[in-house]
Design a protein around this motif. Structure first.
Motif, short mmCIF file in Angstrom:
data_model
loop_
_atom_site.label_atom_id
_atom_site.label_comp_id
_atom_site.label_asym_id
_atom_site.label_seq_id
_atom_site.Cartn_x
_atom_site.Cartn_y
_atom_site.Cartn_z
N GLY A 67 -2.21 -26.92 16.08
CA GLY A 67 -1.60 -25.77 15.41
C GLY A 67 -0.12 -25.98 15.15
O GLY A 67 0.41 -25.56 14.12
N HIS A 68 0.55 -26.65 16.08
CA HIS A 68 1.99 -26.85 15.93
C HIS A 68 2.33 -27.62 14.64
O HIS A 68 3.22 -27.24 13.89
N THR A 97 6.99 -15.59 22.89
CA THR A 97 5.97 -16.45 22.32
C THR A 97 5.95 -17.78 23.04
O THR A 97 6.73 -18.02 23.97
N PHE A 98 5.06 -18.65 22.60
CA PHE A 98 4.97 -20.00 23.14
C PHE A 98 6.06 -20.86 22.47
O PHE A 98 6.49 -20.57 21.36
N SER A 121 6.12 -23.49 20.89
CA SER A 121 5.79 -24.05 19.57
C SER A 121 6.37 -23.26 18.40
O SER A 121 6.89 -23.85 17.44
N THR A 122 6.29 -21.94 18.45
CA THR A 122 6.71 -21.09 17.34
C THR A 122 8.15 -21.41 16.95
O THR A 122 8.47 -21.66 15.78
N VAL A 132 4.36 -13.20 15.47
CA VAL A 132 3.26 -13.76 16.26
C VAL A 132 2.28 -12.64 16.60
O VAL A 132 2.69 -11.60 17.12
N ASP A 158 2.27 -16.68 13.04
CA ASP A 158 1.72 -17.52 14.10
C ASP A 158 0.51 -16.74 14.61
O ASP A 158 0.64 -15.77 15.36
N ALA A 160 -1.96 -18.14 16.27
CA ALA A 160 -2.59 -19.06 17.22
C ALA A 160 -3.59 -18.34 18.14
O ALA A 160 -4.59 -18.92 18.55
N HIS A 161 -3.31 -17.06 18.46
CA HIS A 161 -4.18 -16.32 19.38
C HIS A 161 -5.24 -15.50 18.66
O HIS A 161 -6.06 -14.86 19.31
N MET A 209 -0.96 -19.51 10.71
CA MET A 209 -1.32 -20.71 11.46
C MET A 209 -2.26 -20.34 12.60
O MET A 209 -2.04 -19.35 13.31
N PHE A 235 -6.46 -24.43 17.44
CA PHE A 235 -7.80 -24.66 17.98
C PHE A 235 -7.71 -25.51 19.25
O PHE A 235 -8.57 -26.34 19.53
N HIS A 236 -6.62 -25.31 19.99
CA HIS A 236 -6.44 -26.02 21.25
C HIS A 236 -7.54 -25.64 22.23
O HIS A 236 -8.10 -24.53 22.15
N LYS A 250 -7.81 -22.14 23.57
CA LYS A 250 -7.89 -20.98 22.67
C LYS A 250 -9.34 -20.50 22.52
O LYS A 250 -10.28 -21.23 22.86
N GLY A 279 -6.59 -29.08 17.83
CA GLY A 279 -6.77 -28.85 16.40
C GLY A 279 -6.04 -27.61 15.97
O GLY A 279 -5.53 -26.85 16.81
C1 LIG Z 1 -1.20 -22.58 21.37
C2 LIG Z 1 -0.07 -21.99 20.59
C3 LIG Z 1 0.60 -22.71 19.59
C4 LIG Z 1 0.43 -24.17 19.35
O1 LIG Z 1 -0.84 -24.59 19.09
P1 LIG Z 1 -1.30 -26.08 19.41
O2 LIG Z 1 -2.64 -26.17 18.75
O3 LIG Z 1 -1.37 -26.23 20.89
O4 LIG Z 1 -0.32 -27.01 18.78
C5 LIG Z 1 1.55 -22.04 18.84
N1 LIG Z 1 1.86 -20.75 19.06
C6 LIG Z 1 1.25 -20.03 20.02
C7 LIG Z 1 1.62 -18.60 20.20
C8 LIG Z 1 0.28 -20.63 20.84
O5 LIG Z 1 -0.27 -19.93 21.82
#
Ligand SMILES: *Cc1c(COP(=O)(O)O)cnc(C)c1O
Length: 370
Positions: free
Chosen positions: A60-61, A83-84, A86-87, A129, A155, A157-158, A177, A180-181, A184, A191
């Protein structure tokens, strides 16, 4: 006695189903670079998320970095510190400047009023997010974006599979975005994907994830390598078949938590509103230590003593990370500060048993003195 209980366990299809899915790869020997499984997953996800445009990535990143670059953004991006990593890292790594706005008390998503206060002549985009899979105030955010001519990149991701008033969350904003870690709700081992409005971005996103190679002898972009491989795409095809039943199981687990913890003084469950088709991705609770009778860290310790791993998700705030705290002050986002200090996400996965949930809730309540 219980075995150790972790905060999550990855969803996996029956082994035989996965073996059957990947068997053809031993014939074709085509393991990556947008093969048959990659294309099949793309189509399946378009349908599942009700979108016309999607590009798959190795995580996702990279999907987030890539869409920020593809939209040719320059300047400041308003986002949340709750947030995590990555954002915010994606924003900085693309040469943009993050500007933190505070979150709403109720669901800990970005507060549209605070977003508007942070807009400057350099603002180019808003990056909210959908925290824990709870939808942001998508209408208010879009209204602000339209008024100031800003892009909106979610974001999400969740938020895989979440719907708001029956509409897929993936369809809001300029792009969303998904991660698919393995941890998740829907996973491809590692992914991710980005869904986007502007169909002309499809080729660019896919070229970017393959070194910017646009044809056999032409390289137009300084791209990276962020392709999803065929084994991961196959995992996705299998997990997608089980997604609805996994969510249904997560719902029963979550409902049990809610029944056990709803009326505990000083404990607030962050629960989606009624108009949301939720994916039950997380089980976040926020403590008011005075009223509850113990701090979040006390509860974490009591659970850990019983072999239960909960997580301070999200603590610390991104603006308090060593790499950002010399530049940013979290005092500007007091609601986020309060949430980060008191939030705990409790174990949640589809095969967590009701008796395990009851045991976890008993430990939590006992620590608070009820
Ligand atoms: C997991 C996550 C990401 C990053 O996703 P990856 O697939 O691990 O790169 C980004 N933002 C949030 C809020 C996440 O929880």
């Amino acid at each position: 006695m219980f075995d150790r209980i972790y905060v999550t366990r990855s969803s996996m299809p029956p082994l035989e189903e996965y073996v059957e899915e990947i068997a053809s790869l031993w014939e074709t020997r085509w393991l990556t670079n947008m093969g048959v499984k990659h294309r099949a997953l793309e189509e399946a996800l378009k349908e599942k998320l009700s979108v016309s445009n999607i590009a798959l990535f190795c995580n996702g990143h990279n999907a987030l970095e890539c869409i920020l670059e593809a939209l040719q953004l320059k300047g400041e991006v308003i986002t949340t510190p709750f947030t995590f990593a990555s954002t915010v890292h994606a924003v900085v790594r693309k040469g943009l400047t993050p500007v933190f706005a505070d979150v709403r008390f109720a669901d800990l998503t970005l507060d549209p009023r605070k977003v508007e206060e942070m807009i400057s002549p350099r603002t180019c985009a808003i990056l909210p997010v959908h925290v824990y899979g709870n939808p942001c105030d998508v209408e208010a955010i879009q209204e602000i974006a339209d008024r100031y001519g800003l892009k909106v990149i979610y974001d999400a991701a969740h938020a895989f599979g979440v719907k708001l008033d029956g509409r897929s969350l993936a369809t809001f904003g300029d792009a969303s975005m998904f991660s698919f870690h393995a941890t998740k709700v829907f996973n491809t081992i590692e992914g991710g994907a980005v869904c986007f409005k502007d169909a002309s971005l499809y080729k660019k996103l896919n070229d970017w994830k393959n070194f910017g190679i646009t044809s056999s002898e032409t390289v137009e972009y300084v791209g990276g390598n962020a392709k999803m491989n065929e084994l991961c795409a196959s995992m996705g095809l299998c997990n997608l078949r089980h997604f609805d039943s996994e969510v249904a199981k997560r719902k029963s687990v979550s409902d049990r938590y809610k029944a056990n913890l709803s009326n505990v003084p000083g404990l607030r469950i962050i629960w989606p509103s009624k108009d949301v088709d939720y994916n039950y991705a997380y089980m976040p609770v926020v403590f008011s230590p005075n009223e509850f009778g113990a701090t979040r860290d006390d509860v974490l310790k009591a659970l850990s003593d019983k072999g239960v791993v909960a997580r301070k998700y999200f603590y610390p705030l991104v603006s308090d990370f060593a790499c950002y705290r010399t530049v940013y002050s979290s005092h500007q986002t007091p609601v986020a500060v309060e949430a980060a200090a008191n939030v705990l996400t409790l174990p949640l996965y589809s095969d967590l048993s009701i008796s395990e949930v009851d045991m976890i809730c008993d430990v939590v309540k006992a620590r608070g003195g009820c």
